[in-house]
Scaffold this active site. Structure first.
Site, PDB file in Angstrom:
ATOM      1  N   ASN A  84       0.832  -1.195   0.000  1.00  0.00           N
ATOM      2  CA  ASN A  84       0.000   0.000   0.000  1.00  0.00           C
ATOM      3  C   ASN A  84       0.874   1.256   0.000  1.00  0.00           C
ATOM      4  O   ASN A  84       2.101   1.175  -0.088  1.00  0.00           O
ATOM      5  CB  ASN A  84      -0.957  -0.050   1.198  1.00  0.00           C
ATOM      6  CG  ASN A  84      -2.309   0.551   0.871  1.00  0.00           C
ATOM      7  OD1 ASN A  84      -2.392   1.577   0.204  1.00  0.00           O
ATOM      8  ND2 ASN A  84      -3.356  -0.089   1.342  1.00  0.00           N
ATOM      9  N   HIS A 114      23.939   0.975  11.257  1.00  0.00           N
ATOM     10  CA  HIS A 114      25.182   1.696  11.513  1.00  0.00           C
ATOM     11  C   HIS A 114      25.860   1.123  12.751  1.00  0.00           C
ATOM     12  O   HIS A 114      25.190   0.653  13.666  1.00  0.00           O
ATOM     13  CB  HIS A 114      24.895   3.186  11.696  1.00  0.00           C
ATOM     14  CG  HIS A 114      24.232   3.798  10.506  1.00  0.00           C
ATOM     15  ND1 HIS A 114      24.929   4.189   9.396  1.00  0.00           N
ATOM     16  CD2 HIS A 114      22.923   4.033  10.228  1.00  0.00           C
ATOM     17  CE1 HIS A 114      24.089   4.669   8.497  1.00  0.00           C
ATOM     18  NE2 HIS A 114      22.859   4.582   8.976  1.00  0.00           N
ATOM     19  N   ARG A 165      13.637  -9.006  15.441  1.00  0.00           N
ATOM     20  CA  ARG A 165      14.157 -10.381  15.460  1.00  0.00           C
ATOM     21  C   ARG A 165      13.214 -11.262  14.649  1.00  0.00           C
ATOM     22  O   ARG A 165      12.103 -10.870  14.328  1.00  0.00           O
ATOM     23  CB  ARG A 165      14.316 -10.900  16.873  1.00  0.00           C
ATOM     24  CG  ARG A 165      13.007 -11.019  17.633  1.00  0.00           C
ATOM     25  CD  ARG A 165      13.216 -11.404  19.058  1.00  0.00           C
ATOM     26  NE  ARG A 165      14.010 -10.366  19.689  1.00  0.00           N
ATOM     27  CZ  ARG A 165      14.425 -10.380  20.932  1.00  0.00           C
ATOM     28  NH1 ARG A 165      14.122 -11.372  21.712  1.00  0.00           N
ATOM     29  NH2 ARG A 165      15.144  -9.411  21.430  1.00  0.00           N
TER      30      ARG A 165
END
Length: 189
Positions: A84, A114, A165
């Site tokens: 969407n 990072h 996770r």
């Protein structure tokens, strides 16, 4: 010696500011700009541009305007994929969607990260880890999927979740951070 692009594609720290990667991102941004400016009725042109941009598509898919990505070539979508409005895919690593995946508005799939160490981070280095979304997955609105995550087949990710996770198959998962809420049983007879 590996190039920065090879480092990126293998999950090592890399410098995204090199000319080759900047040119590839600019190319993808130009195609995304064209896609997001098309009339809603320009379905064939939209499909053709997505097939040019993305690494792999199947026959039937829909991606609504407001789409943005880094490179495009690292994105693979399955049959009957639907994203969407305002989908963002940062695809410095592979992002793979299975068949019959539904993505609600304002979702982000971020393979880039990072370093936590500020000295390394200030050097401009980053890393990328792949994201894998299985078949028959529904991702609710405003969901963020972070680097290295796999979402199993037939699962539902509730709106507003941050998926940091792996999520197994056949579950409803929700929250910030996203966790399994309950197991799903097959509903079709």
């Amino acid at each position: 010696m590996m190039t920065e692009k090879q480092k990126m594609l293998t999950g090592l720290l890399y410098d995204p500011s090199i000319d080759e990667l900047e040119k590839e991102r600019l190319y993808a941004q130009d195609i995304c700009f064209q896609l997001n400016q098309l009339s809603p009725s320009a379905i064939d042109k939209r499909q053709q541009l997505f097939k040019t941009l993305l690494g792999k598509t199947k026959r039937k898919f829909t991606i609504m305007p407001g789409f943005q990505c880094d490179y495009g070539y690292n994105i693979e979508i399955g049959e009957d994929f639907f994203a969407n409005f305002n989908c963002i895919i940062l695809d410095a690593a592979k992002v793979t969607f299975g068949d019959n995946v539904l993505v609600a508005p304002n979702c982000g799939f971020y393979t880039s990260g990072h370093p936590l160490d500020s000295q390394t981070r200030s050097c401009g280095l980053e890393f990328a880890k792949p994201i894998m979304v299985g078949n028959n997955v529904w991702i609710g609105g405003n969901v963020i999927v972070l680097p290295g995550v796999t979402i199993g087949d037939n699962s539902v990710i509730a709106a507003g979740s941050i998926v940091d996770r792996d999520i197994p198959s056949n579950v409803i998962a929700m929250g910030c951070p996203c966790r399994v809420h309950k197991k799903l049983a097959g509903e079709c007879s």
